[in-house]
Scaffold this active site. Structure first.
Site: not given
Lengths: 361, 361
Positions: A16, A18, A62, A101, A266
């Protein structure tokens, strides 16, 4: 990149990410500043695979993104279990938070995230993209129309895809230590959100999970459903599954009309979204079996994909905080929290043998 | 009228009787022989309003039709409360029975009707028309296709119409002494039947009524719903209402495909019925947001309305009994009985405060 563009860091290189790095590139209000993975190699591969500009900083942990003063905001597509730790850490470093989410494993976790965002004056938004598609606002207008839709009575939402054997064995979304909510978290989130969206985020009074949910061997939910009811008689049902064909249905019935969409999260096409409505239809006089009027298709164009609109919207709020010293817009946090509350209730009902769970705000 | 045409008597002059008298006239295998109402005036008016041939006998009491030796079969569109008495009386007089839905107030009543039909060698069928539309068989073929649909996982059925103030005050379907099942009987019957149809009439194991059904002041159901589950993990939900816009939706999800129809019980057009299917669709590679393949529309023509096909089908079975001495086809009785069993379970769950009801055949 505009002068005031919000500079994004991405924590994690999930698929995701990307899509979001592309969205950030396409947004006039955002710029990608840094990406991080647990290993510098993975982050480098992600940057190369997605053709990221050389100016984008590559980090092997991170935390480095959060320490980078050039980063205004972070997009966090990490497994749900890690949301609490990293969203809190980001907010504490005054980074605005765009969080995938499901926002958290439960409302207690989300409340902690939201408190830290609030106390640090940073914007919070979850990664539900479809609410930003212009179709969504057009559907809302249709539902609001007393004359053609009337009073809302029933909602049904289905989110499913057949994840396939590799996903069901290896994906983070079926691992209890990573995404313990499984299909309920991944796509049940959308079901619940779409139902709450339809009722202007009025929480249901009662939530009852459906019998026969499917779990994997580790106890992660692969399919489940629930029925919701409100004090005034509105009802809703939803079903989410990793085991059925791709389905993104939302049906909303009112006293005078109905609205249907079959590609909610989508759209079938990237350039537009469509939905169907029908209003005050009946059998045509003297012609049994003929409906008049017939359902009507609406097509709502979108110049850019919905994830870009999400980034724009988020960046706009961040821009107001940065540029105008405004407070964060709590609207998105409230929507996420109510979604999470209902999700918790579904899970509680499942754990109580499908007994009804009363919801209190 | 063919030599072997089945001669019909109609008990009662409800609106639906108008549609059926037309269907009997259009069926090559049937002929209208007699109509009866509680008053001869009402029966005469019905005959005049519907241009019935003068050969059709007009009776001022139902029993006269059953005593008429020219009558082979009766169509009974009386209020549900009267089904038991008149269907039993008809079968005892060796009249074949086409009985409006809901077949009975409960399965005990239906069992009595079916026993008497069985012992008198008469055909039984309930008045569910849509199962006779050629679209229904085409949809069944689509669901049976292992390659394109896979294994059935979820069904959702909605039957609703906004009955309006006059109906809600005066119609027999909201009177406790006439049609005590209200919307559950009138249209929930179709929901349950469509779900059972989709699973080849395999009874669910568990039935749970949804919270917040709506009753009128006399305790008649105006809207309700339920979720059903099977031992193997299949689930279904339905919703029926006199208070929402006209909606006849059936959605069936399989592992590899999905099927949708939005005009199940009465097609948008009389000359054909359509449905939509999608199979093994996914996001097109490198084009996020584009589905491939897209849903496909199927159009199934019907030369005659579905109610004529129902009369044909019924008359065919009666013809085999009359002409060839065959036994009645029990297929239709079995379908009715299972529908009634599930309906009883929904009602029982409502009466038990929405607790789960286990179903046994």
């Amino acid at each position: 990149m505009a002068q005031t563009a919000v500079r994004f860091g991405i924590l994690g290189c999930a698929n995701i990410a990307r899509q979001l790095s592309r969205a950030i590139a396409l947004s006039p209000d955002a710029a990608l500043c840094a990406v991080a993975s647990r290993s510098i190699e993975k982050a480098r591969t992600f940057a190369a695979d997605n053709g990221l500009p050389s100016a984008v900083k590559i980090y092997g942990e991170y935390g480095a993104v959060l320490d980078d003063p050039d980063v205004d905001a972070v997009y966090i597509p990490l497994p749900t279990t890690l949301h609490l730790k990293w969203a809190v850490a980001a907010a504490e470093k005054k980074k605005h938070v765009l969080l995938e989410k499901p926002a958290a494993l439960d409302v207690a976790g989300l409340d902690r995230i939201l408190e830290v965002c609030e106390s640090n004056g940073v914007q919070f938004m979850d990664g539900t993209m479809w609410v930003h598609h212009p179709r969504t606002e057009r559907m809302k207008e249709a539902l609001r129309d007393e004359m053609s839709f009337g009073q809302l009575k029933m909602i049904h939402s289905v989110l499913a895809y057949n994840a396939g054997p590799d996903f069901l064995k290896n994906d983070i979304r079926v691992k209890p230590d990573l995404d313990a909510l499984g299909a309920l978290g991944d796509i049940g989130w959308y079901c619940i959100r779409s139902i709450l969206w339809a009722v202007d985020y009025e929480l249901p009074k009662t939530v009852v999970a459906m019998h026969k949910p499917v779990y994997n061997d580790s106890g992660v939910i692969l399919s489940t459903g629930a029925s919701l009811s409100w004090e005034d008689g509105k009802v809703a049902t939803f079903y989410c599954s990793f085991l059925s064909h791709m389905t993104f249905d939302l049906t909303v019935l009112g006293t005078k009309g109905a609205l249907r969409v079959n590609d909610l999260v989508s759209p079938f096409q990237e350039s537009y979204g469509s939905f169907s409505s029908i209003s005050e239809s009946d059998f045509a006089q003297l012609e049994p079996g003929r409906w008049a009027p017939m359902p009507r298709e609406h097509r709502v164009g979108s110049e850019v994909p919905q994830e870009v609109l999400m980034v724009n919207e988020f960046a706009k709020s961040v821009g107001k905080i940065k540029g105008e010293g405004l407070k964060p817009d709590r609207k998105w946090a409230n929507m996420s929290r109510k979604t999470q509350l209902v999700m918790d209730a579904v899970k509680a009902s499942m754990e109580k043998g499908f007994q009804a769970v009363e919801l209190v705000e």
